[in-house]
Scaffold this active site. Structure first.
Site, short mmCIF file in Angstrom:
data_model
loop_
_atom_site.label_atom_id
_atom_site.label_comp_id
_atom_site.label_asym_id
_atom_site.label_seq_id
_atom_site.Cartn_x
_atom_site.Cartn_y
_atom_site.Cartn_z
N GLU A 458 0.83 -1.19 0.00
CA GLU A 458 0.00 0.00 0.00
C GLU A 458 0.88 1.25 0.00
OE1 GLU A 458 -1.61 0.69 3.81
OE2 GLU A 458 -2.62 2.51 3.21
N ASP A 531 -0.36 -0.85 6.13
CA ASP A 531 -0.15 -0.31 7.47
C ASP A 531 -1.00 -1.06 8.49
OD1 ASP A 531 1.62 1.55 6.60
OD2 ASP A 531 0.12 3.15 6.37
N ASP A 533 -2.98 -0.12 10.58
CA ASP A 533 -4.02 0.75 11.14
C ASP A 533 -5.35 0.47 10.43
OD1 ASP A 533 -3.75 1.80 8.63
OD2 ASP A 533 -2.90 3.71 9.27
N ASP A 535 -7.00 2.06 8.07
CA ASP A 535 -6.96 2.14 6.61
C ASP A 535 -6.27 0.92 6.01
OD1 ASP A 535 -8.27 4.48 6.53
OD2 ASP A 535 -6.47 5.74 6.33
#
Ligand code: 1YM
Length: 664
Positions: A458, A531, A533, A535
């Site tokens: 990403e 990541d 997180d 997202d």
């Protein structure tokens, strides 16, 4: 197994008993179960462990189908002891002439795979099979087992150890007039279930719920006594401690099953009411419940004699063939399909369909490696004729419903045509271009696809670090950026034009959907690296959804992984350590007090060396392999996560708080 005492008891008086030939056979029989348990319960892993419960429950279900039992209770007690009880007639306790043993003893000690006991003349035959077939197998697999029977005004008890009677059948006292039932309690034998003897509530719940749908009106309660929890009301007052409990009872049978699947996924139905078809011949009974929703997915679950057949078989084939024929005939006879038009295909007419197929027959033949496919050929004709006649009739009587379903199928057919054109376009274009590979791909040097890996990363900056940090001999990097298409809301034709997904398709090399060919896969391991997180886990889920819907064998064959970047970096002097979760961070920081702790916000914060060391280096990295142990569960997870209704999604995320580690 000791070949000694089998005590005959008739219900009144216990008397010593001498051996006869058939009992020696009996003992040999149960010994065979203990020697080769896999042959009888499938495996000695978690599957086999749970199977024990289903075998006992099946006997209670038979009693319910015979019309004598209304409620079945299953309790997981402390120590993973299972108790199954029903309010049926109670297993007979009278002496069997051929063995001289009480019927209940015979049921629990004789391996009768449909043979000797309970045959034609025993009077113990029920529709769909023989009573109690699996009971002795469960007994042989249990360290101990006890049966309590309430019948004819008395309560009886018999205990067993590893399949052997541990004393005679005992009459333990009177019970009030009219009270009857059976209670079976057992402890799976840890000598046999070496991997685990721990029961999973959700696994049992799923199967028992299925049973309650397939047997309309039977009430099944599942209770977990292993852990207590304390309810707290809105004012913060603690209530009395409770056990987890699930009560399942569906008057609507498999119609309720379809409604349940739709509600759980939060999809919008295309027409009110579940279509229900039923047919019966001397070959058996077939029941079908079906309803269309506005998604692009098909969910067809089939059962034969209440046993799930994930690999389909003749009942599914009969259904699918008839469904396609009904649509095409309807289209032609109503002028909706012109003669020159192509026929609607099977996948067209099943787009957005949720369907339960349940057949009951005298002797089901299960085929294939895992016995997950129905083989009886007569069932194909039965189901296909029934579906053709009844569904045609339904369409004629419900023109509005027929039209909305037919429109959806024609749209699916158009999208299929568009996808075909788009696919050819992509093919022609890439044939003209010098390189077929996407521009952003940094490929590896190794050409042997069994030795290579690709990281789908990403973001461009993380992609840059990954390119510099990788082992370029075997690791390829494909950066993804921007908003990705939610395939849950798009058909195949839109994949081909999609600038985020096409590079993935081209890099992997094996195509999508009907054309998918695993043998063309260019990398052995496909990593999604995002990541840690919200997202990142969203992108990860979108990507997994895409693989699940369009490249399912990639997941099934274990090629898909999620890379696990660390969450923390701890440094003290020149010692640097990484932690992948909060617990590890706590341990490490206690080990090296005074360490500086950095929380990584994203992959982009890591330099190439760090990314290599912590996340990509095959010698150190932590990876999660994505597996599909249950396609229905995965389908449900993706529909909920990617669908458009908010409430089911919130519920799902709350109950599966760690969905970042989605193990579909
Ligand atoms: C918790 C498990 O096994 N219930 C159960 C089993 C039987 C009966 C009733 C039963 C069957 C019949 C007559 C009959 C079984 N009986 C046999 C056999 N619950 C559970 N409840 N009376 C009672 O089929 O005619 C096997 S299972 F063979 F002994 F009759």
């Amino acid at each position: 197994m000791a070949e000694e005492i089998i005590t005959s008891t008739n219900a009144e008086t216990a008397t010593d008993h001498e051996y006869n030939g058939s009992e020696i056979q009996v003992l040999k029989g149960l010994e065979a179960v203990r020697k080769r348990p896999g042959m009888y319960i499938g495996s000695t892993g978690p599957r086999g462990l749970h199977h024990l419960v289903y075998e006992i429950v099946d006997n209670a279900i038979d009693e319910a189908l015979a019309g004598y039992c209304t409620h079945i209770e299953v309790t997981i007690q402390k120590g993973n002891i299972i108790q199954v009880s029903d309010n049926g007639r109670g297993i007979p306790v009278d002496t069997q002439p051929d063995t001289g043993l009480p019927a209940v003893t015979v049921v629990y000690t004789i391996l009768h795979a449909g043979g000797k006991f309970g045959g034609e003349n025993s009077g113990y035959k029920v529709a769909g099979g023989l009573h109690g077939v699996g009971a002795s197998v469960v007994n042989a697999c249990s360290e101990w087992l006890s049966v309590h029977v309430k019948r004819d005004g008395f309560e009886y008890e018999q205990k067993f150890r590893r399949g052997d009677p541990d004393g005679p059948l005992k009459k333990i006292g009177p019970v009030p007039e009219g009270v009857t039932g059976t209670v079976v309690t057992f402890q799976p034998d840890p000598e046999m279930f070496k991997e685990t003897t721990v029961y999973d509530f959700e696994t049992l719940e799923k199967r028992l719920r299925e049973e309650s749908f397939l047997n309309a009106g039977v009430k099944i309660t599942l209770r977990d006594e292993r852990a207590l929890w304390t309810p707290i009301d809105d004012d913060g007052n603690e209530g009395a401690p409770c056990y987890r409990e699930e009560v399942m009872c569906y008057e609507g049978g498999i119609k309720s099953f379809v409604t349940y699947l739709h509600e759980k996924r939060g999809v919008t139905v295309l027409h009110p009411g579940v279509i229900y078809l039923k047919g019966e011949t001397e070959k058996g009974i077939a029941e079908i419940a079906m309803q269309y929703n506005d998604s692009y997915n098909e969910l067809v679950l089939s059962f034969a004699n209440n046993v799930n057949t994930p690999d389909g078989g003749t009942h599914e084939e009969g259904f699918k063939a008839a469904l396609t024929r009904v649509f095409n005939d309807y289209g032609r006879s109503h002028g909706l399909l012109k003669d020159k038009d192509d026929n609607l295909s099977g996948t067209d007419v099943r787009e957005g369909l949720t369907c339960i197929i349940s057949v009951k027959l005298q002797e089901a033949e299960f085929e294939g490696q895992t016995k997950a496919k129905l083989g009886n050929t007569e069932i194909r004709t039965l189901v296909s004729n029934m579906v053709y006649d009844k569904l045609t009739e339904f369409f004629e009587e419900n023109p509005a419903v027929a039209k909305s379903i037919f429109d959806k199928a024609t749209q699916a057919a158009r999208a299929r045509e568009a996808a075909k054109k788009a696919r050819e376009l992509v093919r022609r274009k890439s044939a003209l271009e010098s390189s077929r590979m996407p521009g952003k791909l940094a490929d590896c040097r190794e050409k042997d696809p069994t030795r290579t890996e690709i990281f789908i990363v990403e973001g461009d900056s993380a992609g840059g670090s990954a390119k510099m940090g990788r082992d370029s001999a075997i690791q390829a990097i494909l950066p993804l950026w921007g908003k990705m298409l939610n395939v849950e809301k798009a058909r195949a034709d839109r994949i081909y034009g999609n600038d985020k997904l096409m590079p993935v398709v081209l890099a992997l090399g094996c195509g999508i959907g009907d054309e998918f060919d695993l043998s063309k896969l260019r990398y052995d391991k496909v990593f999604i690296m995002a990541d840690a997180d919200v997202d990142g886990s969203h992108i990860c889920t979108l990507m997994l959804t895409f693989f699940f819907r369009y490249m399912r064998p990639l997941i099934e064959q274990g090629h898909v992984y999620v890379a696990q970047p660390p969450l923390f970096k701890l440094s003290k002097g020149n010692v640097v350590k990484y932690a992948y979760n909060d617990a590890e961070m706590a341990t490490l920081s206690a080990e090296m007090p005074g360490a500086k702790v950095n929380r990584y916000k994203g992959l982009g914060e890591m330099n190439p060396e760090q990314l290599w060391e912590t996340t990509m280096n095959p010698d150190n990295r932590v990876i999660v392999q994505i597996t599909i142990d249950d396609a229905e569960k995965a389908d449900e997870a993706f529909t909920i996560l990617m669908g458009d209704q908010v409430e089911p999604r919130r519920d799902f995320i709350v109950t599966n708080a760690q969905f970042a580690k989605l193990d579909v």
